[in-house]
Design an enzyme around this catalytic site. Structure first.
Site, PDB file in Angstrom:
ATOM      1  N   ASP A 246       0.867  -1.153   0.000  1.00 33.20           N
ATOM      2  CA  ASP A 246       0.000   0.000   0.000  1.00 33.20           C
ATOM      3  C   ASP A 246       0.914   1.217   0.000  1.00 33.20           C
ATOM      4  O   ASP A 246       2.106   1.090   0.245  1.00 33.20           O
ATOM      5  CB  ASP A 246      -0.849  -0.069   1.263  1.00 33.20           C
ATOM      6  CG  ASP A 246      -1.706   1.142   1.413  1.00 33.20           C
ATOM      7  OD1 ASP A 246      -2.211   1.595   0.394  1.00 33.20           O
ATOM      8  OD2 ASP A 246      -1.869   1.607   2.542  1.00 33.20           O
ATOM      9  N   LYS A 247       0.379   2.344  -0.321  1.00 36.63           N
ATOM     10  CA  LYS A 247       1.256   3.501  -0.301  1.00 36.63           C
ATOM     11  C   LYS A 247       1.095   4.324   0.967  1.00 36.63           C
ATOM     12  O   LYS A 247       2.012   4.452   1.765  1.00 36.63           O
ATOM     13  CB  LYS A 247       0.996   4.391  -1.521  1.00 36.63           C
ATOM     14  CG  LYS A 247       1.954   5.549  -1.621  1.00 36.63           C
ATOM     15  CD  LYS A 247       1.686   6.387  -2.828  1.00 36.63           C
ATOM     16  CE  LYS A 247       0.440   7.215  -2.684  1.00 36.63           C
ATOM     17  NZ  LYS A 247       0.556   8.225  -1.632  1.00 36.63           N
TER      18      LYS A 247
ATOM     19  N   LYS B 208     -15.419  18.911   0.588  1.00 34.51           N
ATOM     20  CA  LYS B 208     -13.974  18.727   0.478  1.00 34.51           C
ATOM     21  C   LYS B 208     -13.773  17.349  -0.106  1.00 34.51           C
ATOM     22  O   LYS B 208     -14.415  16.397   0.331  1.00 34.51           O
ATOM     23  CB  LYS B 208     -13.375  18.804   1.882  1.00 34.51           C
ATOM     24  CG  LYS B 208     -11.908  18.543   1.966  1.00 34.51           C
ATOM     25  CD  LYS B 208     -11.467  18.607   3.412  1.00 34.51           C
ATOM     26  CE  LYS B 208     -11.831  17.314   4.123  1.00 34.51           C
ATOM     27  NZ  LYS B 208     -11.369  17.267   5.502  1.00 34.51           N
TER      28      LYS B 208
END
Lengths: 1484, 396
Positions: free
Chosen positions: A420-421, A750
């Site tokens: 995963d990053k 957002k």
């Protein structure tokens, strides 16, 4: 941890009889909970709750009584145990028995009891912890005494009322009915469940909100209907039915989960809904996982072969015996004995009996102790891994956890890493870096410098602490030709971990309870330009703000309130700051407030950015009384039915109760700059901190109100109407508030730029305003691309103003959705989507998610270790690519293949079209790869290889210097079964693969695909809930115990505190575990075969009658006792190469990947060796004693001894490191044997029928012949192996042996060699003895000749480089390019193509290099100038085809290639790179 | 819970930095390369060769002669007799002449040898009762009924008398068994001897002593050795017939059952002799009353099962007190039913070395091994010098 809570008991105080409600709820899909107060006994007949589990937890498997049968039953699930019991029982059959039956039981009883003791101990520990938990106290309402009494947790039942006090741990899943909190909230900390340390708010059930007085359980008579127990922590649905028949919905916000801690709330009362094992926490607790490692699978195959060998040997003996009997015919020899019945046995019958006897005699061949030994060794390995200080993280005070105990050796065989990053490669510590508001960029240079300062401090410290013996750190900023690279390295630098370790540690200790707020994240240096503007707008009256300024204000307001951040103050970290009363109360203040700001506020309505329909007058009137409840119609809608917000009453009351001024002042002083924000995700916190830097700070958040302090405006209270929380599909969140200044209903949204940009209201007309809008949109998009390109996480902030009517109509449907029980999520989702349209863009932010410490180094060394690293992230492509560059996953030298498919519509036709397009795309990529990398091969081999490349038989080492980037949508097509092969073929020939925007499901599909199709060992590492499925699918799942909760950890096999620990975990511990275990298993097979074969040979001399010259005791205890300890010690402690060398030479890891310690042929080699050795051990004593008057056991005992010596010496040859433990264990083994033998042979002359070993050992020790045999036999037996090992060590040392030689050198010379290895750029000299190598590393046999050539070439090189003896000048090899020496980014993988001076890569590289030089050398170079020209940026800013499109973009150097900014020119060949251009294709 | 404890102390979970836990125990890690291995090879090779030469020289000093008497000399008559089951019980004496080429100096051991006799057959080996041999009365016979079947016992004795044993000191031949195996009845109700003895455990419910197949098939040829000196007169070679069993066997493992105030035959009352035997166990050695019963040394030697189908067992040791027998040892006489096991019988006269009898294998094995090790050492040296050395010595 969650497991540690729980228990039931009886509520015994209620004695009054009540009518019974007969209803069996079992078949229902819901659970109905009544109050226990109504019934006199909890388990009584009439109590409808009696069927539910009570709160007593019992995680133990056994009771005292059930232990033996149950444990045995479980153990017999193992086939091996059944087999051994079968053999032991066979011994009780007189015709076939071989040993004393009782003795034959010994091994299996031993094994079973070892396992049983282990189980017992584990169970006892569970029992102890259960008991502790079950006996924790809590307050339960007692019906008889009419008050809350202390009870044990185990006495709590469903339907009980529980009073919770602050800091108490919740005993069960409780529905919150009352809270002492004036807002009817209860705060809980869920760290034990998900590891999140922030407070979560829970609300009292709606219908109980207005009960001001203390909740009285005896008045409660509602019925709760809710879901059956399930393990979804984030879901709870149901409703409560009051006596009046009214129903109220229940949500997860009403439920307090077992194991959480009550914070900030003095008292709360709730009713138990789920108890004990039915609580969500317990249901989530699955205990440790059991996987079978690759090594064990391989071992099982060989165990099977052992069975085959055993059967063959038995069959052989049986036939032999039959023939032997047959030769005597009718005349029986005097020594032949009849069956006990006295009848003659036919040869056939006795052969059958003999077959069974032989199985008993040869049983040792199936290594009974192997399974136990492996378990012991693994436990020790896990222990050592836990103990490693290098895997200990000071900041979080956590060590690595092995959650799966039995796959340690898989760590040494991993071939593919899926990472995963966010949170894995990066720290998940978000730092606000820059923003763009209203189309103007604020670069926050000072902020960048601040971060860089952290960085420098960090690196200084690193230098100080850098240990001797490690590789000299390569300077990543060294002179690269390309200016781009310099630029890159700067940004890389800022990505590196900032904040020195010490400081971070301090901070983390200080702020232990506050998530996401290291000083680095909190202290944001505002951009002066933007700060000016903010100040400007605070000076000017609000209404006169320009568009830009009002956008700026709105932008910061949105940053501040559009989130779920909770505020707490530092002095009482868990104390909510109760600003509300003090702030809003005094009339004086409000009047002041109005007086001060009335001018601006009066006009603000008309000037607000949206064309408000609200009349100015009305707004003036309203604002004048802001904070007071509005009696208007929409308010009625808001305050739902009877649910008048108590808040407002309170407001009114407080409004007239004066509060001393100084109190407010005091509060203001204390709060400023010291408020702590607790956010659910770190970027929320980062944004709030950023806004605070501009004096726009969040000071309080309540469920219905957000308090914001604005510069010069003071505190504003936004009435919070709705929060549409973030979800991964919408990729955005919104809040609906009533703006206190304009009194308009405003939506702040957002979210990810990709979605927000689509939702922006397109400028309709052509007037100035919309032109400006368009311009802003365009500019912002550019900035977004710029942010993404520099690795920032981008978010767009937008707002929307709703008219009351619009809001009213939306609210109606939303309320419906909220109260729906069926499909509520879906409805809420749709409702949210309806609201979030036609937005007005305010700005964009770039948040930096810094790389974790040591990530680039870790990735580099893992890659050198031959691991393929794929990054699967949900992030957007640009960010992902840039992070990938930053962490050296992608190399600037690499070419990138980017696969993007875009589908706007979802109709099947389009999908199939896209599918085809994707197919073509993948074909193209393949062709490209072929043409690129086959050109330097001779024609015929190239052709052969071309045919191969499409199939999966392609040699796995054929990996090119290519990076593949694929996004989620394309991945969806590529993972289709028709394309997956092609996708894999492309992907595996690339050095790195990056999948962006992938969903959790896709992540797991990718892992599954690679694992199943390529038959490789996969490791998945991640930290968040979205990685869980991937972690579970992979062979080895690693969770990062970071900030995103515990879900990944719970699902993982190993949990590490940081990504960088993966390096030591894999390279060192994985390697050790694998090589130790592999060697031990092989040795076990050898040992048993060797020992059993001795008896087999004897059958030729004893008429195949199954008699053994080895006494039954030796036979049975040889494995269990005499030869068991040394191999355990070796299996636990042996280190083939030291940890330092393993880390310095990651190539050594390939040893495990290729399973070089334990290949299938090795089993057979070991078997052959075993048979050879047994022949020696048998026949040397045989000939030495032939023709003598030796008796059976006097002859057999030396053979046993010789076998023991040989076996131990064999182990000594295989042992690489000798610690005192090794010596001790060997000496112990030998002395144990002699002690036992001596004692045994004098203990009793008649006790061990049928053998009679009396005095044989003593006599033997007095026999010189015995000693003569002891010298010669082991020498002859071990000569071949010893010679082979010596030859191997001198002539063709394996990589590991070279590593061991490095170990022996002094640290300085080691460093010299290693640095020479990595620095030199001379060509590789040929090794005179490279001959044996291809054999060792040969690819599988069926590969074509051409492949073989490739393979050997490719795989040999790293090895050759390692031949340190020969060559100080040996190197990485030609890193190719004469004009580019790039030590910083040097790659160890040598690629054949780079030898070709005319290969396309070269020409390409040079052409791009020139361009970069010209572009980048100027110091004031602006990123803006070149970023839009990067190919992938262009993807975003050009509206994509309405149909579907797949693009193949081959770009050299990833981000680097300047490409014109229009779509058309993508198709055009880049004039500067003709060779390249022909390969880039766009499919429309 | 544990968490709170940990929180109170920072770094509470830090692992110990001890050598053991960090796997940094001081260790010796030998490398198996030419350089390290060669000394060992040379040392081992030389050692083996020297040992081999020494052993060979020792073995050269031993003498051995094997005389197969299965059909040799006048024994062919006995051989035929034994082949006919009808006449198998008839006593038979025969004589085989042989001459020694050289003097057997030192202690001379007299063995009888059997070939193809599988004493190591599993069923055969198991068929014995050590408890009986060690003198346990309860393994000898049923204790609760001291005289359960007096008549039966008498019958057994009669049986015995039917096949009178020819006792002769020098030329004697004991009679072979002749009972058909099928005549043995197994009665499992009486378990006094160990059930391992099946099927040689009872005759008509009377326990056999000693029971089991091994005792039953005891070798009962007897030999006398006459030395025909050049002068012509045959002289008997004196043999020690005792001291041929292990000391521990004679004194610990094999004991006669004893009952107060009873002689050996009285103790054995209530048992029968093994089926193949000519005389009861307490009459095995008429010359020495102390050599009877279970402690009879011939029995003890026989009961120690040989390891191989071709074996020899000690029969006697030359009594060197007699002035004549410093060296020469002539012929022997014997009888034994060799036909039942298709085997052969022989007599072995041998002197021994300190490491056993005359056996050339060990010295040769040592020398071959030594040679081989040296050869490999040379090969390794060549390889090492030519190839390995340059590479293995890393540059400093």
């Amino acid at each position: 941890m969650a497991r540690e809570f729980g228990e039931p008991g009886g509520l015994e105080c209620s004695k009054v009889k009540k009518r019974s409600k007969k209803k069996s709820k079992k078949e229902n899909k819901t659970r109905t909970v009544y109050s226990n107060i109504l019934y006199d006994h909890v388990k009584g007949h009439d109590n409808p709750n009696r069927h539910y589990a009570d709160n007593k937890i019992k995680t133990t498997k056994y009771t005292l009584l059930s232990f033996l049968p149950k444990n045995l039953f479980e153990q017999f699930h193992r086939y091996a145990n059944v087999y051994f019991v079968f053999i032991a029982l066979l011994n009780f059959v007189p015709v076939v028995n071989a040993f004393q039956p009782e003795l034959a039981l010994a091994p299996v009883v031993f094994i079973l009891s070892v396992t049983a003791i282990k189980d017992l101990w584990e169970d006892y520990r569970r029992h102890r912890s259960d008991k502790e938990i079950n006996h924790m106290d809590c307050l339960v309402y007692c019906r008889r005494e009419r008050r809350y009494v202390e009870k044990y947790w185990k006495e709590v039942h469903v339907g009980d009322f529980i009073r919770l006090r602050c800091n108490e741990i919740l005993p069960a899943d409780i529905l919150l009915l009352s809270s002492s909190d004036p807002d009817r909230l209860c705060h809980i900390e869920t760290a034990t469940l998900d590891g999140e340390t922030n407070l979560k708010q829970r609300q009292v059930v709606r219908s109980f909100i207005d009960q001001d007085c203390d909740f009285d359980p005896s008045q409660y008579n509602s019925i709760i209907e809710c879901e059956k127990p399930n393990n979804d922590l984030n879901r709870f649905r149901g409703y409560i039915i009051h006596r009046s028949g009214r129903r109220d919905g229940l949500y997860k916000e009403n439920l307090l989960l077992r194991g959480c801690t009550v914070r900030n709330t003095e008292e709360a009362v709730g009713i138990v809904i789920y108890a004990g094992h039915e609580t969500k926490a317990m249901l989530n607790n699955n205990g440790p996982r059991y996987k079978r490692s690759k090594l064990e699978r391989q071992m099982n195959v060989d165990v099977f072969w052992c069975v085959v060998i055993l059967l063959v040997m038995c069959l052989f003996s049986a036939i032999g015996h039959g023939l032997w009997m047959f030769q005597y015919g009718d005349q029986r020899p005097v020594f032949d004995v009849l069956s006990p019945e006295g009848t003659d046995m036919s040869p056939a019958l006795s052969a059958i009996y003999l077959f069974l006897t032989m199985i008993i005699v040869f049983q040792v061949l199936i290594p009974i102790s192997l399974f136990v030994s492996i378990e012991i060794v693994k436990i020790c390995q896990v222990y050592f891994i836990h103990q490693d200080t290098d895997l200990y993280d000071e900041e979080t005070d956590s060590t690595l956890q092995c959650r799966a105990l039995n796959i340690t050796e898989d760590l040494g065989q991993v071939q593919y890493i899926f990472s995963d990053k966010t949170g894995t490669l990066t720290e998940n510590k978000m730092v606000f870096r820059r923003c763009a508001v209203a189309g103007v960029e604020y670069s926050h240079d000072a902020n960048a410098r601040r971060l860089a300062a952290y960085q420098e401090m960090d690196s200084e410290e690193e230098e100080c602490v850098s240990r001797g013996g490690t590789l000299p750190r390569r300077d990543s900023v060294t002179s690269h030709q390309s200016g781009r690279v310099v630029l890159r390295s700067q940004s890389t630098k800022s990505h590196r971990r900032t904040g020195s370790r010490a400081e971070a540690k301090r901070a983390s200790i200080l702020s232990k309870h506050t998530a996401f707020s290291s000083p680095m994240e909190k202290d944001i240096t505002p951009d002066p330009q933007l700060l000016d503007k903010v100040n400007q707008c605070s000076i000017q009256p609000l209404g006169q703000l320009t568009h830009e300024l009002s956008d700026i204000m709105e932008f910061f307001i949105a940053l501040t309130i559009c989130n779920t951040v909770v505020v707490s103050s530092p002095s009482h970290p868990r104390q909510k700051v109760r600003m509300r009363f003090e702030l809003k109360s005094p009339v004086k203040t409000i009047e002041d407030f109005i007086k001060r700001f009335t001018p601006s506020r009066l006009t603000s309505g008309s000037n607000s950015s949206s064309s408000s329909s609200l009349a100015a007058g009305r707004s003036a009137q309203k604002t004048g009384s802001s904070g007071l409840p509005s009696p208007s119609a929409e308010n009625t809608l808001l305050r739902l039915e009877e649910e008048q917000h108590p808040v407002h009453h309170a407001d009114l009351q407080k409004a007239f109760s004066p509060v001393p001024d100084n109190m407010e002042g005091h509060l203001l002083a204390s709060e400023d700059g010291e408020l702590r924000y607790e956010a659910e995700s770190p970027d929320e916190a980062a944004l709030v901190y950023a806004a605070r830097a501009y004096k726009c700070s969040l000071v309080g958040r309540l469920p219905d109100q957000v308090t914001v302090e604005l510069p010069h405006l003071g505190r504003l209270h936004f009435e919070l109407l709705h929060t549409l929380s973030f979800d991964s599909t919408r990729k955005r969140m919104s809040v609906v508030v009533r703006h206190p200044l304009t009194d308009q209903i405003t939506v702040y949204t957002k979210g990810a730029d990709s979605v927000i940009m689509d939702l922006i209201r397109p400028p309709s007309s052509d007037d100035n305003k919309s032109k400006r809008q368009r311009k802003i949109l365009f500019k912002t998009q550019n900035y977004l691309n710029l942010y993404a390109a520099s690795g920032l996480r981008t978010l767009c902030i937008a707002k929307k103003t709703l008219s009351e009517e619009e809001y009213g109509s939306w609210l109606k449907s939303h309320l419906q959705a909220e109260t729906a029980i069926q499909g509520r999520e879906e409805l809420l989702f749709q409702s949210a989507v309806r609201l979030e349209t036609n937005l007005h863009l305010l700005g964009a932010t770039g948040i930096e998610d810094r790389l974790q410490d040591g990530v680039p180094e870790t990735i580099a060394s893992l890659r050198k270790a031959g691991l393929q690293i794929w990054v699967l992230t949900g992030d957007k492509q640009e960010t992902a690519i840039n992070i990938a560059y930053a962490c050296r996953l992608l190399d600037p030298e690499e070419e990138l293949i980017i696969l993007n498919a875009d589908t706007q519509t979802g109709d099947p036709e389009t999908i199939s079209l896209t599918q085809e397009a994707c197919a073509v795309l993948l074909e193209e990529s393949l062709h490209y790869i072929q043409s690129k990398f086959l050109c330097d091969l001779p024609e015929h081999t190239a052709r052969a290889l071309r045919d191969d490349i499409r199939t999966l038989d392609m040699p796995p080492t054929l990996v090119h210097r290519l990076g593949l980037v694929i996004d989620g949508r394309t991945l969806a097509y590529a993972l289709d079964s028709s394309l997956e092969d092609r996708f894999l073929a492309v992907a595996r020939s690339c050095r790195s693969v990056l999948c962006c925007r992938s969903t959790p499901l896709q992540k797991s599909m990718v892992v599954k695909l690679v694992r199943n199709k390529l038959k490789v060992m996969t490791l998945a590492i991640g930290d968040g809930a979205n990685d869980v499925s991937m972690i579970q699918v992979a062979d080895v799942g690693v969770g990062i115990s970071g900030q995103e909760g515990m879900q990944a950890v719970m699902a993982s096999d190993f949990a590490v505190p940081r990504f960088q620990y993966l390096q030591k975990l894999l390279l060192v511990h994985g390697h050790w575990c694998y090589s130790r275990l592999a060697n031990m298993i092989l040795y076990f097979f050898y040992k048993n075969a060797m020992f059993v074969a001795l008896i087999f040979w004897y059958q030729f001399y004893s008429g195949f009658s199954g008699s053994a010259m080895i006494d039954q005791w030796y036979l049975i205890f040889f494995n269990l006792m005499f030869s068991a300890f040394p191999q355990l010690v070796t299996g636990t402690l042996d280190k083939d190469v030291s940890a330092e060398t393993l880390q310095d030479l990651p190539q050594l890891y390939m040893n495990g990947q290729n399973s070089e310690e334990y290949k299938p042929y090795m089993f057979w080699m070991n078997m052959i060796d075993a048979f050879y050795q047994s022949i020696v051990c048998f026949f040397i004593p045989y000939f030495a004693y032939a023709d003598s008057d030796v008796d059976l056991f006097t002859w057999g005992t030396p053979i046993t001894t010789l076998a023991l010596f040989t076996i131990l010496l064999h182990l000594s040859i295989e042992t690489k490191t000798w610690t005192w433990l090794n010596w001790a264990s060997i000496i112990f083994s030998i002395s144990l044997f002699f002690t036992v033998a001596l004692c045994y042979s004098v203990s009793c002359p008649i006790c061990y029928p049928p053998s009679n070993p009396y005095w044989s050992m003593h006599r033997l020790l007095g026999d010189p012949l015995f000693y003569l045999l002891c010298v010669i036999t082991p020498v002859v037996a071990l000569l071949p192996r010893y010679f082979y090992r010596a030859c191997q060590g001198s002539i063709f040392p394996s990589l590991v042996q070279v590593g061991r030689q490095l170990d022996k050198l002094s640290p300085e010379s080691r460093r010299n060699i290693l640095s020479q290895r990595s620095m030199c750029s001379a060509k590789l000299p040929l090794f005179p003895f490279s001959g044996p190598f291809p054999k060792d590393y040969a690819p599988s046999a069926q590969e074509s000749h051409a492949c073989k050539r490739w393979d050997t070439k490719d795989s040999k090189q790293p090895m050759d480089q390692l031949r340190p003896g020969s060559s100080p000048q040996v190197t990485e090899s030609k890193e190719g390019n004469p004009n580019q020496s790039i030590p910083a980014a040097s790659q160890d993988k040598t690629l054949p193509h780079s030898e070709e001076p005319h290969s396309p890569v070269h020409s390409f590289q040079s052409c791009s290099a020139i361009q970069f030089d010209s572009a980048l050398d100027s110091p004031d170079f602006k990123m803006v100038n070149w970023i839009p020209s990067t190919p992938f940026t262009q993807r975003d800013c050009v509206p994509l085809m309405s149909l579907s499109a797949c693009d193949l973009l081959s770009t050299g150097r990833g981000e680097g290639r300047p490409t014109p900014n229009t779509l058309d020119s993508v198709e055009a060949e880049d004039p500067s790179c003709p060779t390249e251009g022909s390969l880039s294709t766009t499919l429309l | 819970m544990a968490k709170t404890a940990a929180n109170s102390r920072p770094l509470a979970r830090r692992p110990d930095n001890s050598a053991f836990k960090q796997q940094r125990l001081p260790a010796w890690s030998p490398m198996l390369t030419g350089g390290t291995v060669l000394p060992f090879f040379f040392f081992m090779g030389v050692l083996c060769i020297l040992l081999g030469v020494w052993l060979l020289l020792t073995v050269q000093g031993t003498y051995e002669i094997k005389v197969d008497y299965t059909e040799a000399g006048t024994c062919d008559r006995c051989y035929e007799l034994r082949n006919l089951s009808k006449k198998a019980h008839e006593p038979c004496t025969c004589r085989v002449n042989f001459s020694l080429k050289e003097n057997f100096t030192g202690d001379v051991f007299f063995y009888y040898g059997l070939v193809n006799f599988h004493q190591n057959l599993r069923r055969y080996m198991d068929s014995r009762d050590d408890g009986q041999m060690v003198g346990r009365l309860k393994n000898l016979k049923v204790q609760s009924h001291p005289h359960p079947h007096p008549r039966m016992q008498l019958d057994s004795n009669n049986d015995c008398i039917c096949y009178p044993v020819q006792k002769s000191k020098l030329h004697s031949a004991t009679l072979a068994n002749k009972l058909l195996l099928s005549s043995v009845l197994v009665i499992s109700s009486n378990q006094s001897p160990s059930s391992y003895c099946h099927p040689f455990i009872h005759v008509n419910k009377t326990p056999i002593a000693p029971c089991g197949a091994i005792a039953n098939s005891m070798f009962n040829d007897s030999f006398t050795l006459n030395y025909h000196s050049a002068v012509g007169k045959a002289e008997a070679v004196p043999l020690y017939r005792k001291g041929i069993a292990w000391y521990t066997d004679k004194n610990v493992k094999f004991r006669n059952p004893s009952m107060p105030n009873k002689t050996l035959p009285q103790v054995f009352e209530g048992t029968v002799q093994p089926l193949y035997w000519q005389k009861p166990v307490y009459q095995l050695d008429p010359s020495d009353p102390n050599n009877n019963g279970f402690v009879n040394e011939d029995l003890i030697v026989w009961m120690r099962e040989a390891a191989f189908p071709k074996f020899k067992k000690l029969y006697g040791i030359l009594n060197r007190n007699h002035p004549v027998f410093r060296d020469g040892l002539p012929a022997g006489d014997y009888n034994y039913p060799a036909q039942y096991f298709q085997g052969r019988k022989q007599v072995v006269l041998s002197t021994v070395t300190w490491f056993g009898g005359q056996n050339h294998f060990l010295p040769i094995a040592y020398m071959v091994t030594g040679g081989l090790v040296l050869l490999l050492a040379v090969v390794l040296t060549v390889v090492y010098v030519k190839v390995g050395k340059g590479r293995m010595n890393l540059p400093d």
